[in-house]
Design an enzyme around this catalytic site. Structure first.
Site, PDB file in Angstrom:
ATOM      1  N   ARG A  91      11.490   3.267   2.717  1.00 47.74           N
ATOM      2  CA  ARG A  91      11.416   2.548   3.778  1.00 47.74           C
ATOM      3  C   ARG A  91      12.482   1.590   4.290  1.00 47.74           C
ATOM      4  O   ARG A  91      13.165   1.194   3.363  1.00 47.74           O
ATOM      5  CB  ARG A  91      10.019   1.586   3.577  1.00 47.74           C
TER       6      ARG A  91
ATOM      7  N   ARG B 214       0.882  -1.418   0.040  1.00 48.96           N
ATOM      8  CA  ARG B 214       0.059   0.139   0.025  1.00 48.96           C
ATOM      9  C   ARG B 214       0.663   1.319   0.034  1.00 48.96           C
ATOM     10  O   ARG B 214       0.553   2.078  -0.828  1.00 48.96           O
ATOM     11  CB  ARG B 214      -0.902   0.211   1.337  1.00 48.96           C
ATOM     12  N   THR B 215       1.802   1.318   0.975  1.00 43.12           N
ATOM     13  CA  THR B 215       2.467   2.642   0.928  1.00 43.12           C
ATOM     14  C   THR B 215       3.430   2.788  -0.139  1.00 43.12           C
ATOM     15  O   THR B 215       3.361   4.013  -0.742  1.00 43.12           O
ATOM     16  CB  THR B 215       3.577   2.460   2.258  1.00 43.12           C
TER      17      THR B 215
ATOM     18  N   LYS C 284      24.864  -6.821  -2.367  1.00 40.24           N
ATOM     19  CA  LYS C 284      26.388  -7.075  -2.677  1.00 40.24           C
ATOM     20  C   LYS C 284      27.145  -6.451  -1.669  1.00 40.24           C
ATOM     21  O   LYS C 284      28.330  -6.509  -1.655  1.00 40.24           O
ATOM     22  CB  LYS C 284      26.717  -6.235  -3.976  1.00 40.24           C
TER      23      LYS C 284
ATOM     24  N   HIS D 187       6.139   6.219  11.171  1.00 41.44           N
ATOM     25  CA  HIS D 187       5.601   6.321   9.861  1.00 41.44           C
ATOM     26  C   HIS D 187       4.916   7.405   9.681  1.00 41.44           C
ATOM     27  O   HIS D 187       3.785   7.285   9.646  1.00 41.44           O
ATOM     28  CB  HIS D 187       4.825   5.000   9.850  1.00 41.44           C
TER      29      HIS D 187
END
Length: 306
Positions: free
Chosen positions: A101, A51-52, A80, A129
């Site tokens: 995020r 969703r975000t 890596k 958030h």
């Protein structure tokens, strides 16, 4: 650091929060604008999200911009061994804004310290958030007519639920009352209990979701018990269904009471509740688009007049 970066809801005062919500209202009336023509937004999702990420990417597209980035750190140079510092520095060469995020608390703040490109925190560990908080505040104001003097009941994972922590910070400007309901293992951390005391917020705590608490609530904020935060699956299974909001529990609820949930839902809201006027979580997710358009414009210094 770019001063328009947003890594925590604590950066915003009440006036600034309301200004963002006002701009979001303008985008709800007319979501398609051309403010980002020729601009690029990078969405760096080191932790899975549906969703975000899609909401931010839709916002960029509806503003006329282009999106680069990744939705899984395994397909980036992180796999890596590339450091977060180097990833941010490299992407800053390509993008006008970075939306990220990360599973580590404080990662967004760190990112702001290594680049002058504006950063928007789309969630860092169990910490903050802010975009979810702003869309929560937008949804609350839209359904209640105001943010002032509301009784909000938060249910579920109050320990790891960063949306809960951010919402406490965002609502404290508006004289709320909070009821916190969680199993012992997922109780609200002490720092947030102390924060409520510091803000002078009236609170109560329980391990049981009852009709009585629902009857006095303007907002029920349900959260998922997050399997990914547990190292032992048996511990998760023991409490995953601690609270299930169903139709009998809603008897006597205020007419204006609305149920919010940051989603995804697992089993904490019975599907029959979806048919009631109290269910607002899907519209809440839709509201995220308008709020994120407003946040992107703010981060880029774009004025939205109508």
């Amino acid at each position: 650091m770019n001063n328009l970066s947003l890594y925590s809801i604590k950066q915003l005062n009440a006036k600034e929060i309301l200004e963002i919500l006002d701009v979001a209202e303008r985008f709800e009336k007319r979501p398609n604008r051309d403010f980002l023509n020729g601009m690029v937004a990078a969405t760096l999702f080191f932790e899975p999200s549906t969703r975000t990420r899609l909401s931010f990417e839709t916002a960029v597209n509806r503003l006329g911009g282009k999106v680069i980035g990744f939705s899984d750190a395994k397909v980036s140079s992180t796999s890596k061994g590339e450091s977060l510092n180097d990833t941010i520095q490299i992407v800053s060469n390509y993008a006008d804004i970075i939306i990220m995020r990360h599973h580590l608390e404080g990662a967004a703040l760190y990112a702001t310290e290594v680049t002058n490109v504006p950063i928007i925190n789309a969630g860092d560990g169990a910490n903050q958030h802010p975009s979810q908080t702003l869309l929560d505040l937008y949804s609350i104001r839209k359904t209640q007519g105001s943010l002032q003097d509301l009784h909000i009941t938060m249910v579920g994972d109050l320990k790891y639920g960063r949306t809960v922590h951010s919402l406490i910070e965002g609502m404290h400007h508006f004289s709320p009352k909070f009821s916190f309901i969680a199993p012992q293992q997922l109780e609200l951390p002490r720092e947030y209990r102390e924060l409520c005391d510091e803000y002078g917020i009236e609170t109560d705590y329980s391990r049981e979701l009852t009709n009585d608490v629902i009857k006095k609530s303007d907002i029920i904020y349900m959260t998922r018990v997050q399997r990914e935060r547990f190292t032992d699956d048996e511990d998760y299974k023991a409490i995953k269904d601690s609270f299930i909001l169903d139709l009998p529990l809603l008897e006597g609820a205020k007419e204006n009471m609305r149920i919010l949930h940051p989603l995804p839902r697992v089993n904490e809201i019975h599907i029959d509740v979806d048919k009631t006027p109290h269910a607002y979580y899907f519209t809440q997710a839709q509201n995220g688009l308008y709020v994120r358009e407003a946040m992107i414009c703010r981060a880029l210094g774009i004025e939205v007049k109508d």
